[in-house]
Design a protein around this motif. Sequence first.
Motif, PDB file in Angstrom:
ATOM      1  N   ASP A  76       0.818  -1.379  -0.009  1.00 41.32           N
ATOM      2  CA  ASP A  76      -0.064   0.151   0.168  1.00 41.32           C
ATOM      3  C   ASP A  76       0.954   1.258   0.068  1.00 41.32           C
ATOM      4  OD1 ASP A  76       0.772  -0.525   2.715  1.00 41.32           O
ATOM      5  OD2 ASP A  76      -0.988  -0.270   3.605  1.00 41.32           O
ATOM      6  N   VAL A  77       2.090   1.184   0.195  1.00 43.44           N
ATOM      7  CA  VAL A  77       3.076   2.192   0.017  1.00 43.44           C
ATOM      8  C   VAL A  77       4.274   1.980  -0.937  1.00 43.44           C
ATOM      9  CG1 VAL A  77       4.314   3.985   1.316  1.00 43.44           C
ATOM     10  CG2 VAL A  77       2.589   3.062   2.218  1.00 43.44           C
ATOM     11  N   GLN A  78       4.653   2.791  -1.987  1.00 40.28           N
ATOM     12  CA  GLN A  78       5.603   2.672  -2.894  1.00 40.28           C
ATOM     13  C   GLN A  78       6.758   3.780  -2.242  1.00 40.28           C
ATOM     14  OE1 GLN A  78       2.631   3.136  -4.462  1.00 40.28           O
ATOM     15  NE2 GLN A  78       2.082   0.881  -3.759  1.00 40.28           N
ATOM     16  N   PHE A  79       8.023   3.431  -2.683  1.00 43.00           N
ATOM     17  CA  PHE A  79       8.848   4.231  -2.249  1.00 43.00           C
ATOM     18  C   PHE A  79      10.078   4.248  -3.476  1.00 43.00           C
ATOM     19  CE2 PHE A  79      10.890   0.801  -0.523  1.00 43.00           C
ATOM     20  CZ  PHE A  79      12.605   0.883  -0.569  1.00 43.00           C
ATOM     21  N   GLU A  80      10.708   5.470  -3.646  1.00 39.07           N
ATOM     22  CA  GLU A  80      11.847   5.682  -4.515  1.00 39.07           C
ATOM     23  C   GLU A  80      12.835   6.382  -4.014  1.00 39.07           C
ATOM     24  OE1 GLU A  80      12.618   7.863  -8.906  1.00 39.07           O
ATOM     25  OE2 GLU A  80      10.593   7.410  -8.006  1.00 39.07           O
ATOM     26  N   ILE A  81      13.973   5.952  -3.957  1.00 37.71           N
ATOM     27  CA  ILE A  81      15.242   6.701  -3.531  1.00 37.71           C
ATOM     28  C   ILE A  81      15.564   7.725  -4.577  1.00 37.71           C
ATOM     29  CG2 ILE A  81      17.793   6.651  -3.040  1.00 37.71           C
ATOM     30  CD1 ILE A  81      17.120   3.792  -1.782  1.00 37.71           C
TER      31      ILE A  81
ATOM     32  N   GLY B  84      25.743  12.420   2.081  1.00 37.63           N
ATOM     33  CA  GLY B  84      26.252  12.414   3.346  1.00 37.63           C
ATOM     34  C   GLY B  84      25.575  11.142   3.930  1.00 37.63           C
ATOM     35  N   ASP B  85      25.101  11.142   5.490  1.00 40.80           N
ATOM     36  CA  ASP B  85      24.597  10.033   5.900  1.00 40.80           C
ATOM     37  C   ASP B  85      22.965  10.138   5.784  1.00 40.80           C
ATOM     38  OD1 ASP B  85      23.977  12.410   7.598  1.00 40.80           O
ATOM     39  OD2 ASP B  85      24.738  11.509   9.347  1.00 40.80           O
ATOM     40  N   GLU B  86      22.514  11.042   4.817  1.00 44.03           N
ATOM     41  CA  GLU B  86      21.022  10.973   4.800  1.00 44.03           C
ATOM     42  C   GLU B  86      20.737  10.845   3.311  1.00 44.03           C
ATOM     43  OE1 GLU B  86      20.457  14.439   7.970  1.00 44.03           O
ATOM     44  OE2 GLU B  86      20.139  14.940   5.980  1.00 44.03           O
ATOM     45  N   THR B  87      19.423  10.036   3.107  1.00 44.77           N
ATOM     46  CA  THR B  87      18.599   9.823   1.860  1.00 44.77           C
ATOM     47  C   THR B  87      17.532  10.599   1.592  1.00 44.77           C
ATOM     48  OG1 THR B  87      20.062   7.908   1.613  1.00 44.77           O
ATOM     49  CG2 THR B  87      18.050   8.034   0.320  1.00 44.77           C
ATOM     50  N   THR B  88      17.304  11.215   0.376  1.00 44.90           N
ATOM     51  CA  THR B  88      15.893  11.698   0.191  1.00 44.90           C
ATOM     52  C   THR B  88      15.270  10.471  -0.543  1.00 44.90           C
ATOM     53  OG1 THR B  88      16.846  13.893  -0.220  1.00 44.90           O
ATOM     54  CG2 THR B  88      14.552  13.309  -0.953  1.00 44.90           C
ATOM     55  N   VAL B  89      14.011  10.263  -0.063  1.00 45.20           N
ATOM     56  CA  VAL B  89      13.076   9.191  -0.376  1.00 45.20           C
ATOM     57  C   VAL B  89      11.782   9.860  -0.707  1.00 45.20           C
ATOM     58  CG1 VAL B  89      12.152   6.778   0.244  1.00 45.20           C
ATOM     59  CG2 VAL B  89      14.023   7.564   0.951  1.00 45.20           C
ATOM     60  N   LEU B  90      11.116   9.551  -1.818  1.00 41.26           N
ATOM     61  CA  LEU B  90       9.831   9.715  -2.047  1.00 41.26           C
ATOM     62  C   LEU B  90       8.716   8.401  -1.783  1.00 41.26           C
ATOM     63  CD1 LEU B  90       8.125  11.733  -3.588  1.00 41.26           C
ATOM     64  CD2 LEU B  90       8.361  10.692  -5.713  1.00 41.26           C
ATOM     65  N   LEU B  91       7.853   8.942  -1.103  1.00 36.78           N
ATOM     66  CA  LEU B  91       6.937   7.663  -0.575  1.00 36.78           C
ATOM     67  C   LEU B  91       5.518   8.163  -1.142  1.00 36.78           C
ATOM     68  CD1 LEU B  91       7.449   7.960   3.267  1.00 36.78           C
ATOM     69  CD2 LEU B  91       8.398   6.126   1.590  1.00 36.78           C
TER      70      LEU B  91
END
Length: 158
Positions: A111-116, A121-128
């Motif tokens: 029920d949830v999809q995600f894309e990196i 650095g030590d952070e990642t932007t993810v689209l949910l």
Amino acid sequence: MDEQRWIFVVRSLDRPGALTSAASVFSNRGVSLEGILGSGIDSNTTQDARMLISFQATAAKKEVLRRALERLSAVVAVEAYPYAAANLRAIASTRLKNSALPWLQQTVQDDVQFEIISTQGDETTVLLNGHTIAVEHLLSQLKDEQALVDVVMTAIAL
């Protein structure tokens, strides 16, 4: 009556003051906005702007707000949705700690999809994206895991 969460999708004219007028409808009636997003669909016209407004209110207060919005000169139409409506989808742009990515990959359901989107650095932007309640639940879990650095969330009606 108990308050519920609602989302209004407001079609309006894209002109100065339209968003302010809509926000005033809520303020003047003592209702706090959870979120408000405005966008124009076609930059060549003033006929097709959208406002997405999320808030909490009783069903009766929601109707009062809807009728007041419909009376604004810039408003063309107002559609009201319960926050958990099946035809709403949440979209969340998140910054997560990199250490949360394995947990996210194991936890995310259908029920949830995600894309990196990117890693810095030590952070990642993810689209949910997914059903509003499912995305909100996942964000709550990420917060509990102390993995959520930042988030911007909105919804869209299908």
